[in-house]
Design a protein around this motif. Structure first.
Motif, PDB file in Angstrom:
ATOM      1  N   ALA A 113       0.852  -1.191   0.000  1.00  0.00           N
ATOM      2  CA  ALA A 113       0.000   0.000   0.000  1.00  0.00           C
ATOM      3  C   ALA A 113       0.885   1.238   0.000  1.00  0.00           C
ATOM      4  O   ALA A 113       1.772   1.376   0.862  1.00  0.00           O
ATOM      5  N   ASN A 114       0.655   2.146  -0.940  1.00  0.00           N
ATOM      6  CA  ASN A 114       1.558   3.278  -1.138  1.00  0.00           C
ATOM      7  C   ASN A 114       0.782   4.545  -1.475  1.00  0.00           C
ATOM      8  O   ASN A 114      -0.356   4.494  -1.936  1.00  0.00           O
ATOM      9  N   VAL A 115       1.437   5.693  -1.275  1.00  0.00           N
ATOM     10  CA  VAL A 115       0.803   6.998  -1.460  1.00  0.00           C
ATOM     11  C   VAL A 115       1.632   7.855  -2.412  1.00  0.00           C
ATOM     12  O   VAL A 115       2.862   7.880  -2.318  1.00  0.00           O
ATOM     13  N   PHE A 116       0.932   8.570  -3.322  1.00  0.00           N
ATOM     14  CA  PHE A 116       1.565   9.605  -4.140  1.00  0.00           C
ATOM     15  C   PHE A 116       1.361  10.944  -3.437  1.00  0.00           C
ATOM     16  O   PHE A 116       0.247  11.258  -3.015  1.00  0.00           O
ATOM     17  N   SER A 117       2.399  11.743  -3.353  1.00  0.00           N
ATOM     18  CA  SER A 117       2.263  13.039  -2.688  1.00  0.00           C
ATOM     19  C   SER A 117       3.143  14.075  -3.359  1.00  0.00           C
ATOM     20  O   SER A 117       4.312  13.821  -3.654  1.00  0.00           O
ATOM     21  N   ARG A 118       2.557  15.247  -3.606  1.00  0.00           N
ATOM     22  CA  ARG A 118       3.288  16.419  -4.094  1.00  0.00           C
ATOM     23  C   ARG A 118       3.929  16.239  -5.461  1.00  0.00           C
ATOM     24  O   ARG A 118       4.914  16.883  -5.775  1.00  0.00           O
ATOM     25  N   PHE A 119       3.391  15.374  -6.275  1.00  0.00           N
ATOM     26  CA  PHE A 119       3.821  15.283  -7.659  1.00  0.00           C
ATOM     27  C   PHE A 119       3.044  16.310  -8.479  1.00  0.00           C
ATOM     28  O   PHE A 119       1.820  16.411  -8.357  1.00  0.00           O
ATOM     29  N   ASP A 120       3.725  17.052  -9.325  1.00  0.00           N
ATOM     30  CA  ASP A 120       3.038  18.031 -10.167  1.00  0.00           C
ATOM     31  C   ASP A 120       2.003  17.371 -11.065  1.00  0.00           C
ATOM     32  O   ASP A 120       0.964  17.962 -11.374  1.00  0.00           O
ATOM     33  N   ALA A 121       2.271  16.139 -11.480  1.00  0.00           N
ATOM     34  CA  ALA A 121       1.350  15.439 -12.381  1.00  0.00           C
ATOM     35  C   ALA A 121      -0.004  15.169 -11.732  1.00  0.00           C
ATOM     36  O   ALA A 121      -0.993  14.917 -12.437  1.00  0.00           O
ATOM     37  N   LEU A 122      -0.082  15.224 -10.405  1.00  0.00           N
ATOM     38  CA  LEU A 122      -1.348  14.986  -9.723  1.00  0.00           C
ATOM     39  C   LEU A 122      -2.331  16.136  -9.913  1.00  0.00           C
ATOM     40  O   LEU A 122      -3.542  15.973  -9.707  1.00  0.00           O
ATOM     41  N   ARG A 123      -1.816  17.333 -10.237  1.00  0.00           N
ATOM     42  CA  ARG A 123      -2.656  18.506 -10.458  1.00  0.00           C
ATOM     43  C   ARG A 123      -3.560  18.810  -9.265  1.00  0.00           C
ATOM     44  O   ARG A 123      -4.752  19.129  -9.419  1.00  0.00           O
ATOM     45  N   GLY A 124      -3.011  18.667  -8.077  1.00  0.00           N
ATOM     46  CA  GLY A 124      -3.769  18.972  -6.866  1.00  0.00           C
ATOM     47  C   GLY A 124      -4.497  17.798  -6.258  1.00  0.00           C
ATOM     48  O   GLY A 124      -5.075  17.925  -5.165  1.00  0.00           O
ATOM     49  N   ALA A 125      -4.513  16.670  -6.921  1.00  0.00           N
ATOM     50  CA  ALA A 125      -5.192  15.490  -6.383  1.00  0.00           C
ATOM     51  C   ALA A 125      -4.287  14.740  -5.408  1.00  0.00           C
ATOM     52  O   ALA A 125      -3.076  14.970  -5.356  1.00  0.00           O
ATOM     53  N   GLY A 126      -4.887  13.872  -4.642  1.00  0.00           N
ATOM     54  CA  GLY A 126      -4.130  12.928  -3.830  1.00  0.00           C
ATOM     55  C   GLY A 126      -4.172  11.575  -4.507  1.00  0.00           C
ATOM     56  O   GLY A 126      -5.138  11.267  -5.226  1.00  0.00           O
ATOM     57  N   GLY A 127      -3.150  10.774  -4.329  1.00  0.00           N
ATOM     58  CA  GLY A 127      -3.119   9.501  -5.025  1.00  0.00           C
ATOM     59  C   GLY A 127      -2.614   8.361  -4.166  1.00  0.00           C
ATOM     60  O   GLY A 127      -1.819   8.561  -3.246  1.00  0.00           O
ATOM     61  N   THR A 128      -3.103   7.169  -4.457  1.00  0.00           N
ATOM     62  CA  THR A 128      -2.625   5.954  -3.792  1.00  0.00           C
ATOM     63  C   THR A 128      -2.444   4.872  -4.850  1.00  0.00           C
ATOM     64  O   THR A 128      -3.060   4.920  -5.915  1.00  0.00           O
ATOM     65  N   PHE A 129      -1.580   3.915  -4.552  1.00  0.00           N
ATOM     66  CA  PHE A 129      -1.538   2.718  -5.403  1.00  0.00           C
ATOM     67  C   PHE A 129      -1.292   1.487  -4.553  1.00  0.00           C
ATOM     68  O   PHE A 129      -0.489   1.502  -3.622  1.00  0.00           O
ATOM     69  N   PHE A 130      -2.042   0.451  -4.859  1.00  0.00           N
ATOM     70  CA  PHE A 130      -2.013  -0.794  -4.104  1.00  0.00           C
ATOM     71  C   PHE A 130      -1.581  -1.931  -5.026  1.00  0.00           C
ATOM     72  O   PHE A 130      -2.096  -2.070  -6.141  1.00  0.00           O
ATOM     73  N   MET A 131      -0.645  -2.720  -4.541  1.00  0.00           N
ATOM     74  CA  MET A 131      -0.157  -3.872  -5.315  1.00  0.00           C
ATOM     75  C   MET A 131      -1.076  -5.061  -5.045  1.00  0.00           C
ATOM     76  O   MET A 131      -0.920  -5.802  -4.067  1.00  0.00           O
ATOM     77  N   LEU A 132      -2.060  -5.232  -5.915  1.00  0.00           N
ATOM     78  CA  LEU A 132      -3.044  -6.288  -5.701  1.00  0.00           C
ATOM     79  C   LEU A 132      -2.423  -7.677  -5.803  1.00  0.00           C
ATOM     80  O   LEU A 132      -2.882  -8.624  -5.153  1.00  0.00           O
ATOM     81  N   ASP A 133      -1.380  -7.809  -6.620  1.00  0.00           N
ATOM     82  CA  ASP A 133      -0.739  -9.114  -6.731  1.00  0.00           C
ATOM     83  C   ASP A 133      -0.078  -9.526  -5.428  1.00  0.00           C
ATOM     84  O   ASP A 133       0.020 -10.711  -5.117  1.00  0.00           O
ATOM     85  N   GLN A 134       0.355  -8.543  -4.634  1.00  0.00           N
ATOM     86  CA  GLN A 134       0.932  -8.853  -3.331  1.00  0.00           C
ATOM     87  C   GLN A 134      -0.162  -9.092  -2.285  1.00  0.00           C
ATOM     88  O   GLN A 134      -0.072 -10.020  -1.478  1.00  0.00           O
ATOM     89  N   LEU A 135      -1.186  -8.255  -2.313  1.00  0.00           N
ATOM     90  CA  LEU A 135      -2.252  -8.373  -1.321  1.00  0.00           C
ATOM     91  C   LEU A 135      -3.093  -9.627  -1.519  1.00  0.00           C
ATOM     92  O   LEU A 135      -3.603 -10.204  -0.561  1.00  0.00           O
ATOM     93  N   GLN A 136      -3.239 -10.057  -2.778  1.00  0.00           N
ATOM     94  CA  GLN A 136      -4.078 -11.215  -3.086  1.00  0.00           C
ATOM     95  C   GLN A 136      -3.268 -12.377  -3.650  1.00  0.00           C
ATOM     96  O   GLN A 136      -3.821 -13.286  -4.282  1.00  0.00           O
ATOM     97  N   GLU A 137      -1.978 -12.344  -3.423  1.00  0.00           N
ATOM     98  CA  GLU A 137      -1.082 -13.435  -3.828  1.00  0.00           C
ATOM     99  C   GLU A 137      -1.217 -13.754  -5.318  1.00  0.00           C
ATOM    100  O   GLU A 137      -1.114 -14.909  -5.738  1.00  0.00           O
ATOM    101  N   ASN A 138      -1.431 -12.708  -6.112  1.00  0.00           N
ATOM    102  CA  ASN A 138      -1.564 -12.836  -7.569  1.00  0.00           C
ATOM    103  C   ASN A 138      -2.490 -13.988  -7.961  1.00  0.00           C
ATOM    104  O   ASN A 138      -2.172 -14.834  -8.806  1.00  0.00           O
ATOM    105  N   ALA A 139      -3.658 -13.994  -7.327  1.00  0.00           N
ATOM    106  CA  ALA A 139      -4.636 -15.047  -7.575  1.00  0.00           C
ATOM    107  C   ALA A 139      -5.074 -15.055  -9.035  1.00  0.00           C
ATOM    108  O   ALA A 139      -5.078 -14.019  -9.703  1.00  0.00           O
TER     109      ALA A 139
END
Length: 288
Positions: A85-111
Motif C-alpha cells: 500500500a503506497n501513497v503519491f504526494s506532491r507530484f506536479d502530475a497529480l494537479r492537486g489530487a491525492g493519489g494511492t496505489f495498491f499492489m493487488l498481486d501482493q495483497l491477493q497473492e496474484n490469484a
C-alpha cells in the motif's frame, strides 16, 4: 412510509427503479440500512418525498462529495515494492489530487481471478496495480490514455523505478464525479446519524458509511476510510435488529461484536502531548 402506534413512521415496502428503467417493489420489510455516500443519498431523497420531508435526510442530501478516479493496470512482469500500500504526494502530475496505489498481486497473492480466471484457471502473470486519485477534479477531463500515461511514465516509475521496465498488458479506468465523502468545514451537523431520523420518528431506517455520525457508538476509526464504513454498517444493523427485537416480532437477536480500536501506547501519547505543547509556540513553517 406508514404511521405506527406511538406516532412514529414505519417502512412497509420499498419501490425502486434500476438503471435499465425497470421498476419493482419489495414488500414485508422490517427495516432498511441506507449504506450510501452523499451522491447516493441525494438520489434516494430526491426520489422519495417521504424521506425529503424529514430534515435529517434533506440536510444529508445537500452534502457534496469529491471526484475520484480509479485505475487498474496489469503488467507483464512482477514489480517488487517495499510495501503493498503506497501513497503519491506532491507530484506536479497529480494537479492537486491525492493519489494511492495498491499492489493487488501482493495483497491477493496474484490469484488467478486477478487475471480473469474466475473459475480458478486464470493465468498468473505480472503485477496488478490499483491506483486511485482523490479530489481529482483537475484530472477528470483527461482521456483514459492520458491518465494511463501519467501513471506509467511519471508517477509509478518515480515511486518505484522498476515500473519503467514493465509493459502494460491491460488497463481499466473509472471516473466518479462527486461520490467520495468530503468532510468540509461546517458539514458535521448535516451528516446523517447512524439512527437516521431517530427511534421516535423513523425507527426502521438507519444510515451507514464513513460520513455518518455514530453518536455514543462512535468508533476509533475516523474520517475517510473503509474501516469506518464497515464498522458503521455493523452498528446500523445492530441498532435495526435491536428495534425489531424490542417490538417482539419473533427474532432471536445476536448483536455483532464491534472491536474497539486499541489505545495508543504510552510513549506515543507522551509524544503527542509534547508536540501539542511545542506547536503552541513554534509556527508550522514546513506545512504548505
Amino acid at each position: 412510509l406508514a404511521p405506527q402506534e406511538g406516532g412514529s413512521l414505519g417502512v412497509k415496502s420499498l419501490a425502486y427503479s434500476s438503471f435499465d428503467g425497470t421498476t419493482g417493489e419489495i414488500g414485508g420489510i422490517d427495516g432498511i440500512v441506507l449504506a450510501l455516500g452523499c451522491k447516493g443519498m441525494e438520489g434516494v431523497v430526491r426520489a422519495s418525498s417521504d424521506l425529503a420531508r424529514l430534515p435529517v435526510f434533506s440536510r444529508a442530501a445537500s452534502q457534496r462529495g469529491i471526484d475520484v478516479i480509479s485505475v487498474r493496470i496489469w503488467f507483464d512482469t512482477t514489480v517488487a515494492t517495499r510495501t503493498p500500500a503506497n501513497v503519491f504526494s506532491r507530484f506536479d502530475a497529480l494537479r492537486g489530487a491525492g493519489g494511492t496505489f495498491f499492489m493487488l498481486d501482493q495483497l491477493q497473492e496474484n490469484a488467478p481471478e486477478l487475471w480473469g480466471g474466475g473459475d480458478g484457471e486464470g493465468e498468473r502473470r505480472g503485477s496488478v496495480v490499483a491506483c486511485d486519485f482523490y479530489n481529482a477534479g483537475a484530472l477528470m477531463s483527461l482521456s483514459d490514455d492520458a491518465l494511463l500515461k501519467i501513471l506509467t511514465e511519471e508517477l509509478l516509475p518515480s515511486a518505484v523505478p522498476a515500473f519503467a521496465d514493465a509493459t502494460v498488458v491491460d488497463s481499466w479506468v473509472g471516473k466518479y464525479a462527486g461520490v467520495v465523502s468530503w468532510f468540509s468545514p461546517g458539514s458535521y451537523t448535516s451528516r446523517p446519524p447512524t439512527e437516521g431520523a431517530g427511534a421516535d420518528v423513523l425507527p426502521d431506517v438507519k444510515c451507514a458509511g464513513d460520513w455518518v455520525r455514530m453518536g455514543e457508538r462512535e468508533h476509533g476509526a475516523k474520517g475517510l476510510c473503509q474501516e469506518r464504513a464497515y464498522v458503521s454498517g455493523m452498528e446500523a444493523a445492530n441498532s435495526l435488529l435491536r428495534g425489531v427485537e424490542r417490538r417482539g416480532e419473533g427474532y432471536a437477536f445476536r448483536q455483532h461484536e464491534v472491536l474497539a480500536v486499541r489505545e495508543d501506547e504510552g510513549q506515543f501519547k507522551a509524544g503527542v502531548a509534547l508536540n501539542q505543547k511545542v506547536m503552541k509556540f513554534l509556527p508550522r513553517f514546513w506545512v504548505r
